[in-house]
Design an enzyme around this catalytic site. Structure first.
Site, PDB file in Angstrom:
ATOM      1  N   LYS A 137       0.815  -1.217   0.000  1.00  0.00           N
ATOM      2  CA  LYS A 137       0.000   0.000   0.000  1.00  0.00           C
ATOM      3  C   LYS A 137       0.849   1.268   0.000  1.00  0.00           C
ATOM      4  CE  LYS A 137      -4.226  -1.818   2.130  1.00  0.00           C
ATOM      5  NZ  LYS A 137      -3.871  -3.226   2.423  1.00  0.00           N
TER       6      LYS A 137
HETATM    7  C1  LIG Z   1      -4.560  -4.287   1.881  1.00  0.00           C
HETATM    8  C2  LIG Z   1      -3.876  -5.589   1.881  1.00  0.00           C
HETATM    9  C3  LIG Z   1      -4.328  -6.661   1.077  1.00  0.00           C
HETATM   10  C4  LIG Z   1      -5.584  -6.582   0.246  1.00  0.00           C
HETATM   11  O1  LIG Z   1      -5.474  -5.681  -0.838  1.00  0.00           O
HETATM   12  P1  LIG Z   1      -6.809  -5.154  -1.545  1.00  0.00           P
HETATM   13  O2  LIG Z   1      -6.321  -4.179  -2.564  1.00  0.00           O
HETATM   14  O3  LIG Z   1      -7.634  -4.510  -0.484  1.00  0.00           O
HETATM   15  O4  LIG Z   1      -7.497  -6.322  -2.156  1.00  0.00           O
HETATM   16  C5  LIG Z   1      -3.593  -7.834   1.089  1.00  0.00           C
HETATM   17  N1  LIG Z   1      -2.490  -7.978   1.858  1.00  0.00           N
HETATM   18  C6  LIG Z   1      -2.035  -6.976   2.638  1.00  0.00           C
HETATM   19  C7  LIG Z   1      -0.839  -7.206   3.478  1.00  0.00           C
HETATM   20  C8  LIG Z   1      -2.707  -5.747   2.674  1.00  0.00           C
HETATM   21  O5  LIG Z   1      -2.254  -4.775   3.470  1.00  0.00           O
END
Ligand SMILES: *Cc1c(COP(=O)(O)O)cnc(C)c1O
Length: 432
Positions: A107
């Site tokens: 993210k």
């Molecule tokens: C946010 C997140 C996900 C999921 O991603 P999405 O885009 O919400 O489907 C998976 N793994 C981790 C570690 C995350 O922080």
């Protein structure tokens, strides 16, 4: 480029409107009117190119009409000013490690890009200060807080449930200071989310302050994740392993997966996608049955995927014209219980020495369960396992090391503001 709402009840928006608003006023998600295809020759040249150069090409296809090249390239390079994600090899299954950003989560890229793009728009419009409100159960808060740290003209308020996030996660957003305020709410994650949602709907607050969100609903946060897919392809192609490429995405709100689908629409040769869920498997059920039934989330050890009503589902439906058959031609599903996730982490460590995090474990297992002999599979390892240290240590029966980047956060002083679970008090705080 203009952006339309998936609900199609509001006029088209410019990129800056879409980024500043986040969600369209008809509660739909913004989609670009066109997805520009990259020339096959351009894609063929990607193997061997630096990640940032690849990302600039992809960003230009999305945002090039709206931002001059020099500025956009600078935003991209600044966003990616840390190590390049690397592909690890294990048989015909590969992990693309997306945890080289400041908080060791994928993210980071979207959050950093959004912060820089938002600052660019605020500057060119001469706008007043913007307040970003974010409710977090852990991972989103740290990526957003660090992505926006020190960015002028934007203040971030992170709401998190007292005593319900891991100590490492709390350190990652509650020790920063500057333009980041951590609000420790005496309640649950759902309470935090409800406070944020109420704030966005409160006329008096919206009159006084410019409020926005920073979750994967925002086009500036989810689209840059397409960079990763081009990079995965480039690294695999450089090794002569990009034929019949299958990409498996551990999924919660489906933002990351949707970015991959956009990459494929841009001409990236990915044969198919797999969406890996934990027990929160609303999307898995939809793929199987064609019926979408959102439901409250349950807690799992892959908690960043504990989502009961994935927000980017609306984008996937829109992209494939609500055609279930078309969607299942591109995406298949998988789902795993906590016990299965733990088994995968244990087995993979025993067999290969590789430490999976609970989210990546869902992705890896889905490849193990469905990859054909002729296919090459890449799964996205979405966070460093040390972010879920208590869980992973308990599963492996040993202490996994904490990378320096994480240790540095743990030395900071916690400086949260305590807040009761009460909207009037939250509002008072914002207006003060
Ligand atoms: C946010 C997140 C996900 C999921 O991603 P999405 O885009 O919400 O489907 C998976 N793994 C981790 C570690 C995350 O922080």
């Amino acid at each position: 480029m203009k952006y339309y709402s998936t609900n199609k009840q509001v006029p088209l928006a410019s990129l800056s409107e879409a980024v500043i608003k986040g969600l369209a006023s008809d509660k739909g998600l913004y989609m670009p009117e066109q997805i520009r295809r990259l020339d096959a020759d351009v894609i063929r040249q990607m193997p061997g190119m630096p990640f940032a150069d690849i990302a600039c090409l992809v960003a230009d296809a999305f945002f090039g009409e709206d931002i001059e090249k020099e500025t956009l390239d600078k935003i991209v390079r600044d966003t990616l000013s840390f190590e390049t994600p690397v592909v690890h090899v294990a048989g015909n299954r590969y992990s693309l490690e997306l945890f080289h950003g400041p908080t060791l989560a994928f993210k980071d890229v979207g959050a950093r890009f959004m912060a820089r793009l938002l600052r660019h728009f605020l500057r060119s419009e001469g706008s007043e200060r913007v307040h970003v409100l974010v409710a977090t159960s852990g991972d989103t808060g740290s990526a957003v807080a660090n992505g926006f740290l020190g960015v002028e003209g934007i203040h971030v308020h992170v709401l998190y449930p007292k005593g319900k996030v891991s100590p490492i996660q709390e350190c990652q957003f509650a020790t920063l200071g500057q333009n980041i305020t951590a609000l420790e709410v005496d309640g649950t994650f759902d309470d935090c989310q409800a406070l944020v949602k109420t704030a966005f709907l409160d006329p008096e607050l919206n009159e006084a302050l410019r409020l926005t969100s920073a979750n994967s609903i925002n086009v500036a946060r989810f689209l840059p994740q397409a960079f990763y897919y081009f990079n995965a392809y480039a690294q695999m192609a450089a090794q002569g392993r990009a034929d019949e490429l299958v990409v498996c995405v551990p999924s919660g709100n489906l933002g990351n997966l949707t970015a991959g689908l956009f990459a494929a629409e841009m001409g990236l040769p990915i044969k198919r996608f797999i969406a890996a869920n934990n027990r929160n498997d609303v999307f898995f059920e939809y793929l199987k049955t064609g019926t979408y039934v959102p439901r409250p989330s349950v807690r799992t050890i892959a908690n960043a995927m504990d989502v009961g009503a994935p927000s980017n589902f609306a984008r996937i439906l829109d992209l494939y014209h609500h055609d279930h058959a078309e969607i299942t031609r591109h995406i298949s599903g998988a789902h795993y219980t906590d016990e299965e996730i733990a088994d995968t982490i244990r087995r993979t460590f025993d067999e290969t020495g590789y430490v999976l995090d609970p989210h990546g474990a869902c992705g890896y297992q889905a490849l193990c369960d469905s990859l054909a002999d002729t296919e090459q599979g890449v799964f996205l390892e979405t966070a460093h396992p040390a972010k879920f240290k208590e869980t992973v240590d308990a599963i492996l029966g040993r202490e996994i090391p904490i990378p320096e980047k994480l240790q540095a956060f743990m030395q900071g002083q916690k400086q949260s503001v305590a807040l009761p679970n009460d909207f009037a008090r939250f509002k008072q705080y914002l207006l003060a």
